[in-house]
Scaffold this active site. Structure first.
Site, PDB file in Angstrom:
ATOM      1  N   HIS A 354       0.783  -1.239   0.000  1.00 26.06           N
ATOM      2  CA  HIS A 354       0.000   0.000   0.000  1.00 26.06           C
ATOM      3  C   HIS A 354       0.813   1.287   0.000  1.00 26.06           C
ATOM      4  O   HIS A 354       0.257   2.362  -0.254  1.00 26.06           O
ATOM      5  CB  HIS A 354      -0.935   0.007   1.212  1.00 26.06           C
ATOM      6  CG  HIS A 354      -2.312   0.515   0.905  1.00 26.06           C
ATOM      7  ND1 HIS A 354      -2.547   1.609   0.104  1.00 26.06           N
ATOM      8  CD2 HIS A 354      -3.531   0.092   1.302  1.00 26.06           C
ATOM      9  CE1 HIS A 354      -3.852   1.828   0.017  1.00 26.06           C
ATOM     10  NE2 HIS A 354      -4.470   0.911   0.733  1.00 26.06           N
ATOM     11  N   TYR A 468     -13.882   5.049  10.129  1.00 27.10           N
ATOM     12  CA  TYR A 468     -13.044   5.549   9.035  1.00 27.10           C
ATOM     13  C   TYR A 468     -13.615   5.058   7.713  1.00 27.10           C
ATOM     14  O   TYR A 468     -13.867   3.868   7.546  1.00 27.10           O
ATOM     15  CB  TYR A 468     -11.626   5.012   9.225  1.00 27.10           C
ATOM     16  CG  TYR A 468     -10.603   5.373   8.168  1.00 27.10           C
ATOM     17  CD1 TYR A 468      -9.632   6.335   8.424  1.00 27.10           C
ATOM     18  CD2 TYR A 468     -10.569   4.739   6.925  1.00 27.10           C
ATOM     19  CE1 TYR A 468      -8.660   6.658   7.481  1.00 27.10           C
ATOM     20  CE2 TYR A 468      -9.601   5.052   5.974  1.00 27.10           C
ATOM     21  CZ  TYR A 468      -8.650   6.006   6.256  1.00 27.10           C
ATOM     22  OH  TYR A 468      -7.701   6.320   5.322  1.00 27.10           O
ATOM     23  N   SER A 470     -12.528   5.616   3.641  1.00 29.95           N
ATOM     24  CA  SER A 470     -11.485   6.177   2.805  1.00 29.95           C
ATOM     25  C   SER A 470     -12.061   6.813   1.553  1.00 29.95           C
ATOM     26  O   SER A 470     -12.987   6.300   0.944  1.00 29.95           O
ATOM     27  CB  SER A 470     -10.501   5.065   2.427  1.00 29.95           C
ATOM     28  OG  SER A 470      -9.382   5.634   1.816  1.00 29.95           O
ATOM     29  N   THR A 481      -5.325  10.109  -0.088  1.00 27.89           N
ATOM     30  CA  THR A 481      -6.680   9.860   0.399  1.00 27.89           C
ATOM     31  C   THR A 481      -7.035  10.885   1.468  1.00 27.89           C
ATOM     32  O   THR A 481      -6.160  11.530   2.048  1.00 27.89           O
ATOM     33  CB  THR A 481      -6.820   8.451   1.012  1.00 27.89           C
ATOM     34  OG1 THR A 481      -5.958   8.345   2.139  1.00 27.89           O
ATOM     35  CG2 THR A 481      -6.503   7.373  -0.004  1.00 27.89           C
TER      36      THR A 481
END
Length: 640
Positions: A354, A468, A470, A481
């Protein structure tokens, strides 16, 4: 509550974009930088997000700390950050700190960071043969690579108002506007060509473990593919010296040769090391280099990508999630920018590292590979592999392992096994309705999904917690992001009404609360997509303070700040015709990892948890919450 339908499709963690994504010819305005929000807006949004999580006394304390921050240290940091940003218009203010966040993290990338996205099956059943599909997907990936490097890959466009810009008329219009003005035409209808600066890291790239902070390595000159099977490493060239793709029949022959190799799993499978703590892996990598493995490691690191061939079929959705998210630790190189995984029955997925990029770039690649490999396959189910000597073309990599390395691999495998066995996956498919019904009700499908998670968690645990979602900021140069904070005073009020007081409210009153949630979530989503959230701004101010040696402001030491960044509900969505399902692990030990998708006529969810949470019960609560909300929307009474 486990879904069995083959039509189940959930989408992942990759980053959410409201509106649609299209490939059209529309030049970017190259200096469209990610804006730094006004500090007063950030503080207001931060306090709005804190309100549902705190009692009155806690909120007053946090509010005072935020006001003091805005009038004091925070103002100074903000002004210095803005000044620095003006001096660095070639990038975005979040890019450097975000790379640091990922690359300085010392935890294993497995479960903590790397997600997966599984492909839908090829519509033609006979093309799901492992060898045929691996060949076709490899060739399609190489076609994408060549298109990208030739500069012919059109940017995707983020439509903030799809009814105006996501139309054939707009696409025809924009083609005839001079390139110097076309960005303005797109801007006028709120259509933003997405930043593509991450794409080059898709290929020939690897994350390298280093002490304190890892590095990203890319070598676009190399032409070989890395293939893993049973923990053994193979390489062969997939492009010639002129950059042309090797004949598909030859690639097929080489993959067939690898699939027929009877080599057992190595006693000390090297790939396990990429699942280790990053500092431990850095020490062992240096030991590998010192032991004469420089050339073999260089081949692994510089390979176009890593193709993983597994020798077993997928049993069900749970097995698919475990296989694609972590596997057995032996047949993945978790540090590669992505691993393309194919199991014995042709089930395929992308598992990606990532730090280098976000879901939007990976999903674009996945969409193109799926479309190309299914619509214009390089080989057919009747194709015969080329009559070539694969024993000469395919090189099996061997590694020299001393006792320290053998001990390190054994320990890495033990750590890996102990960790992954604590993770649980469950799936759900709600078939009563989806996007079509919710849009008829003039509600945001994503807002309703997020409301459902709030209601479900309150029903299961009696709390509203940090959540959360994204959202991509790829509409801006070097955007990454932003966080949408779905837990709000509106969702808390609505959830409490549905869970604790449903008999006290009429269906009309509950429907009005649901509409308020949808409207507010839509506002948060648009703000986040335009770089107007609060999380990245506060994160960057903290990063700036730490980099300058400034004492940590009191705002960041507040327990409320720590708590809102301990995201118990971590959620992500991005539907696609290429994607069957996706998944990721919770980001905290007592959290849920929720990959979901709202389809035209159903809603899918793939959730994960560690032992601190009961994921099966959570999805039962999700199902109950969906039933309640759909009942309300149909004018029916809800029971507590």
């Amino acid at each position: 509550m486990q879904a069995k339908s083959k039509n189940f499709a959930v989408k992942l963690l990759c980053k959410k974009l409201p509106g649609g994504l299209w490939s059209i010819t529309a030049p970017r305005k190259q200096d469209e930088s990610l804006p730094i929000p006004k500090l007063e807006d950030t503080i207001r949004r931060y306090l709005n997000a804190q309100k549902p999580l705190l009692d009155d006394d806690q909120f007053r304390r946090t509010e005072q700390l935020a006001v003091n921050f805005g009038n004091g240290t925070g103002r100074e940091l903000h002004e210095r950050l803005v000044a620095q940003d003006k001096q660095n218009k070639h990038t975005s203010y979040i890019s450097g700190p975000w790379f640091d966040m990922y690359l300085k993290a010392r935890e294993s990338v497995v479960l903590n960071y790397n997600p997966f996205m599984a492909f839908n099956p090829d519509p033609k059943a006979e093309y799901n043969d492992q060898l045929i599909r691996a060949t076709n997907m490899t060739v399609s990936a190489l076609r994408f690579l060549k298109t990208l490097r030739a500069g012919f890959l059109e940017p995707e466009v983020f439509h903030l108002n799809p009814s105006k810009s996501d139309t054939q008329a707009f696409k025809r219009f924009i083609r005839f506007v001079p390139s110097s003005l076309s960005w303005f035409g797109a801007y006028m209808v709120n259509a933003y060509p997405l930043d593509m600066s991450q794409y080059f890291r898709l290929f020939n790239s690897t994350r390298l473990p280093k002490h304190h902070k890892d590095t990203l390595f890319t070598d676009e000159n190399e032409r070989h593919l890395l293939v893993l099977r049973n923990g053994n490493f193979y390489i062969f060239d997939v492009m010639d010296k002129d950059g042309n793709i090797v004949k598909p029949s030859e690639i097929q022959a080489h993959l067939k040769y690898i699939l027929s190799d009877n080599s057992p799993i190595p006693a000390f499978p090297l790939a396990c090391l990429t699942s280790e703590n990053r500092d431990a892996w850095a020490v062992l990598r240096q030991e590998l280099l010192n032991s004469g493995n420089q050339e073999a490691l260089r081949k692994v690191d510089s390979a176009v990508f890593c193709l993983c061939l597994d020798d077993f079929p997928v049993k069900d959705f749970t097995h698919l999630s475990h296989t694609m998210l972590h596997g057995d630790g032996i047949n993945r190189w978790y540090d590669k920018s992505f691993n393309l995984i194919l199991t014995k029955d042709g089930t395929a997925a992308i598992h990606f590292e990532h730090s280098w990029g976000d879901g939007v770039a990976v999903l674009r690649f996945q969409n193109e590979v799926f479309k190309d490999s299914t619509q214009t396959p390089a080989v057919t189910s009747q194709s015969q592999p080329a009559a070539v000597d694969s024993s000469k073309a395919v090189q099996k990599l061997n590694f020299i392992l001393n006792d320290a390395l053998k001990e390190g691999i054994t320990k890495a495998k033990q750590n890996f096994d102990a960790t992954v066995k604590t993770l649980t996956f469950e799936t759900l498919q709600f078939k009563r309705g989806g996007k079509d019904f919710l849009k008829q009700q003039k509600l945001s499908p994503d807002a309703i999904a997020q409301l459902v998670f709030q209601v479900a968690f309150l029903r299961q645990y009696g709390q509203t917690v940090a959540t959360y979602e994204s959202c991509s900021t790829a509409a801006f140069k070097h955007g990454r992001t932003e966080t949408i904070r779905p837990a709000s005073i509106y969702t808390k009020k609505c959830a409490e009404a549905l869970v604790r007081k449903s008999s006290k409210h009429s269906a009309a009153e509950l429907k009005e609360m649901i509409a308020e949630c949808s409207k507010y979530h839509g506002q948060l989503t648009k703000e986040a997509a335009m770089g107007q959230g609060f999380d990245r701004h506060l994160f960057s101010l903290r990063h700036f303070a730490e980099s300058q040696g400034t004492p940590l402001p009191a705002l960041y030491q507040d327990q409320a700040y720590v708590q809102i960044n301990h995201n118990i509900l971590s959620t992500s969505t991005l539907s696609s015709p290429a994607v069957h399902m996706g998944g990721f692990a919770p980001v905290v030990p007592n959290g849920f990892g929720i990959a979901y998708a709202v389809h035209d006529d159903c809603i899918g969810c793939n959730a994960s948890a560690y032992p601190a949470r009961n994921v099966q019960e959570f999805l039962q609560c999700v199902h109950k919450s969906l039933e309640d909300i759909f009942n309300v929307l149909e004018g029916k009474q809800v029971s507590d």
